[in-house]
Design an enzyme around this catalytic site. Sequence first.
Site, PDB file in Angstrom:
ATOM      1  N   ASP A  12      23.937  19.820  68.119  1.00  0.00           N
ATOM      2  CA  ASP A  12      24.138  20.466  66.806  1.00  0.00           C
ATOM      3  C   ASP A  12      22.419  20.492  66.455  1.00  0.00           C
ATOM      4  OD1 ASP A  12      26.627  20.765  66.550  1.00  0.00           O
ATOM      5  OD2 ASP A  12      26.905  18.732  65.787  1.00  0.00           O
TER       6      ASP A  12
ATOM      7  N   ASP B 170      30.217  26.159  66.273  1.00  0.00           N
ATOM      8  CA  ASP B 170      31.107  25.620  65.055  1.00  0.00           C
ATOM      9  C   ASP B 170      31.029  26.934  64.149  1.00  0.00           C
ATOM     10  OD1 ASP B 170      30.999  23.284  66.282  1.00  0.00           O
ATOM     11  OD2 ASP B 170      29.228  22.609  65.273  1.00  0.00           O
TER      12      ASP B 170
END
Length: 169
Positions: free
Chosen positions: A130, A149
């Site tokens: 991330d 995401d």
Amino acid sequence: MASKPKSFSSKSSSGGLTPWLGIAFIVLLLDQITKITINKTFRWGEEMVVTPFFNLVLAYNKGAAFSFLSNESGWQRYFFTGIGIAAALFIVYLLKKHAGQRMFCWALALILGGAIGNVIDRILYGHVVDFLDFHWKGIGHFPAFNIADSAICVGAALFVLDELRRVNK
């Protein structure tokens, strides 16, 4: 003139599976390129301020959304990988079956690309990479996320919008 077989004509009129797999592949490619770039550019936990509300940061998530189950012993890697693979197979089935439903298939294609992107991370690294970090004036930071995401969230929103539109007809 001889008519085309029904399966061919219905497939060609709906556009088939290929465009939707192409969209999923583009999402997957963008996701993996950005993750490789951030992995090569940053050290774990390193942060770069971009705007007063957005940073780039290298973070690892061993869990699911919002780091759900990230502190477990490691079984969650295989669990979420299995769920991602099962979801991807089911989505391909749905795309093939409903290839002519544009918004529905856009939603599924975005979700598919994102799901496969995160599955690749789990297989290669044991965690999801991330790097997008949004925050707001002392309120705190949202959990870091990535392109996969984002695609999953946009796909889910399109899916809900498509269902609401369908219900209102």
